[in-house]
Design a protein around this motif. Sequence first.
Motif, mmCIF file in Angstrom:
data_model
loop_
_atom_site.group_PDB
_atom_site.id
_atom_site.type_symbol
_atom_site.label_atom_id
_atom_site.label_comp_id
_atom_site.label_asym_id
_atom_site.label_seq_id
_atom_site.Cartn_x
_atom_site.Cartn_y
_atom_site.Cartn_z
ATOM 1 N N LYS A 197 0.860 -1.116 -0.070
ATOM 2 C CA LYS A 197 -0.123 -0.072 0.052
ATOM 3 C C LYS A 197 0.792 1.291 0.069
ATOM 4 O O LYS A 197 0.550 2.250 -0.580
ATOM 5 C CB LYS A 197 -0.940 0.019 1.264
ATOM 6 C CG LYS A 197 -1.846 -0.958 1.311
ATOM 7 C CD LYS A 197 -3.302 -0.670 1.551
ATOM 8 C CE LYS A 197 -4.309 -1.824 1.734
ATOM 9 N NZ LYS A 197 -4.932 -1.656 0.613
ATOM 10 N N ASP A 198 1.881 1.155 0.868
ATOM 11 C CA ASP A 198 2.854 2.406 0.973
ATOM 12 C C ASP A 198 3.429 2.623 -0.636
ATOM 13 O O ASP A 198 3.621 3.686 -1.069
ATOM 14 C CB ASP A 198 4.025 2.246 1.621
ATOM 15 C CG ASP A 198 4.791 3.349 1.935
ATOM 16 O OD1 ASP A 198 4.343 4.559 2.030
ATOM 17 O OD2 ASP A 198 6.104 3.149 2.146
ATOM 18 N N THR A 218 2.102 1.724 -3.361
ATOM 19 C CA THR A 218 1.050 2.264 -4.208
ATOM 20 C C THR A 218 0.723 3.749 -3.996
ATOM 21 O O THR A 218 0.728 4.592 -4.855
ATOM 22 C CB THR A 218 -0.254 1.585 -4.051
ATOM 23 O OG1 THR A 218 -0.118 0.178 -4.089
ATOM 24 C CG2 THR A 218 -1.575 2.158 -4.769
ATOM 25 N N HIS A 219 0.822 4.271 -2.802
ATOM 26 C CA HIS A 219 0.661 5.710 -2.524
ATOM 27 C C HIS A 219 1.705 6.602 -2.996
ATOM 28 O O HIS A 219 1.592 7.649 -3.374
ATOM 29 C CB HIS A 219 0.083 5.871 -1.100
ATOM 30 C CG HIS A 219 -1.090 5.253 -0.673
ATOM 31 N ND1 HIS A 219 -2.366 5.683 -0.996
ATOM 32 C CD2 HIS A 219 -1.486 4.191 0.174
ATOM 33 C CE1 HIS A 219 -3.540 5.086 -0.507
ATOM 34 N NE2 HIS A 219 -2.693 4.086 0.195
ATOM 35 N N HIS A 220 2.881 5.944 -2.807
ATOM 36 C CA HIS A 220 4.034 6.646 -3.118
ATOM 37 C C HIS A 220 4.030 6.835 -4.637
ATOM 38 O O HIS A 220 4.513 8.000 -5.286
ATOM 39 C CB HIS A 220 5.450 5.930 -2.963
ATOM 40 C CG HIS A 220 6.597 6.748 -3.078
ATOM 41 N ND1 HIS A 220 7.218 6.431 -4.430
ATOM 42 C CD2 HIS A 220 7.318 7.646 -2.361
ATOM 43 C CE1 HIS A 220 8.350 7.419 -4.422
ATOM 44 N NE2 HIS A 220 8.459 8.032 -3.287
ATOM 45 N N GLU A 267 1.181 6.900 -6.455
ATOM 46 C CA GLU A 267 0.272 7.986 -6.852
ATOM 47 C C GLU A 267 0.841 9.321 -6.656
ATOM 48 O O GLU A 267 0.565 10.234 -7.359
ATOM 49 C CB GLU A 267 -1.060 7.810 -5.902
ATOM 50 C CG GLU A 267 -1.827 6.657 -6.203
ATOM 51 C CD GLU A 267 -2.893 6.390 -5.424
ATOM 52 O OE1 GLU A 267 -3.281 7.410 -4.294
ATOM 53 O OE2 GLU A 267 -3.659 5.318 -5.447
ATOM 54 N N ILE A 291 -3.568 12.874 -1.167
ATOM 55 C CA ILE A 291 -2.821 11.572 -1.337
ATOM 56 C C ILE A 291 -2.411 11.039 -0.019
ATOM 57 O O ILE A 291 -2.657 9.934 0.399
ATOM 58 C CB ILE A 291 -2.086 11.638 -2.160
ATOM 59 C CG1 ILE A 291 -2.571 11.839 -3.612
ATOM 60 C CG2 ILE A 291 -0.855 10.314 -2.178
ATOM 61 C CD1 ILE A 291 -1.477 12.027 -4.822
ATOM 62 N N ALA A 292 -1.811 11.961 0.925
ATOM 63 C CA ALA A 292 -1.360 11.503 2.096
ATOM 64 C C ALA A 292 -2.458 11.336 2.960
ATOM 65 O O ALA A 292 -2.379 10.223 3.770
ATOM 66 C CB ALA A 292 -0.462 12.862 2.822
ATOM 67 N N ARG A 298 -5.561 9.860 2.182
ATOM 68 C CA ARG A 298 -5.739 8.469 1.749
ATOM 69 C C ARG A 298 -4.888 7.408 2.168
ATOM 70 O O ARG A 298 -5.279 6.286 2.751
ATOM 71 C CB ARG A 298 -5.753 8.438 0.413
ATOM 72 C CG ARG A 298 -7.349 8.886 -0.227
ATOM 73 C CD ARG A 298 -7.327 8.550 -1.798
ATOM 74 N NE ARG A 298 -6.375 9.500 -2.263
ATOM 75 C CZ ARG A 298 -6.481 9.680 -3.656
ATOM 76 N NH1 ARG A 298 -7.008 9.250 -4.352
ATOM 77 N NH2 ARG A 298 -5.629 10.567 -4.228
ATOM 78 N N ALA A 299 -3.714 7.780 2.156
ATOM 79 C CA ALA A 299 -2.646 6.681 2.905
ATOM 80 C C ALA A 299 -2.798 6.468 4.112
ATOM 81 O O ALA A 299 -2.595 5.091 4.706
ATOM 82 C CB ALA A 299 -1.121 7.192 2.398
ATOM 83 N N CYS A 300 -2.873 7.560 4.845
ATOM 84 C CA CYS A 300 -3.089 7.534 6.505
ATOM 85 C C CYS A 300 -4.333 6.747 6.805
ATOM 86 O O CYS A 300 -4.263 5.771 7.735
ATOM 87 C CB CYS A 300 -3.265 8.881 7.116
ATOM 88 S SG CYS A 300 -1.408 9.725 7.028
ATOM 89 N N TYR A 328 -3.852 2.984 6.148
ATOM 90 C CA TYR A 328 -2.851 2.476 7.303
ATOM 91 C C TYR A 328 -3.761 2.242 8.386
ATOM 92 O O TYR A 328 -3.565 1.232 8.805
ATOM 93 C CB TYR A 328 -1.811 3.655 7.350
ATOM 94 C CG TYR A 328 -0.768 2.845 8.532
ATOM 95 C CD1 TYR A 328 -0.071 1.923 8.330
ATOM 96 C CD2 TYR A 328 -1.136 3.671 9.959
ATOM 97 C CE1 TYR A 328 0.884 1.417 9.402
ATOM 98 C CE2 TYR A 328 -0.289 3.193 10.914
ATOM 99 C CZ TYR A 328 0.683 1.935 10.644
ATOM 100 O OH TYR A 328 1.248 1.844 11.753
#
Length: 180
Positions: free
Chosen positions: A82-83, A85-87, A89, A164-165, A167-169, A172
């Motif tokens: 997931k990290d 993927t978010h990186h 994006e 984006i950050a 969504r990543a949080c 997680y």
Amino acid sequence: MRLFDLIPAQFRIAAICLLLVMLAGGSASLAWTVQGWRFGQQLERQARHQADTLNEMAQASASLQRTEQDKRLALERRLQSKDETHHKELTNEQTKQARLRDRLATADLRLSVVLAATETSCSSSMPTTTATGRVVHGTARVQLDPAHAQRIIGITDAGDQGLIALRACQAYAKEVSTPK
């Protein structure tokens, strides 16, 4: 003649007492030894039982530890993917923003805004002046200064990175809080 008759009379009572003490001491010593053997066997059985119990507990603890470690490793792998993927994006969004800034800087692209509708004396939808090369009759637009356009792009870039950050949080937190 008997052995008892060979003992002088004044010592016979003492000899009988000594014989009784030796007999009692011998039987006590024999009983003590037998009890020691039995107690030793009980201690040996108890020690063997305790060792078996401790071994079972150690095996159960080791299997539980392996299970928890496998769960942790699986969670780490999911979070790593997931990290990544978010990186990706975020990197793609930054690349798009950089291209947009470059296009604005080279005047290849111009940002424009719609003007507020104002009441004019004629209520025609036709503009009063015609722009050269344009045939579209729509709402009036004004092009922004390139410096202002750059600032707007910078603001939207920061907003996109924040989303984006976020969504990543959220991903997680959801991944960590949901039991698997």
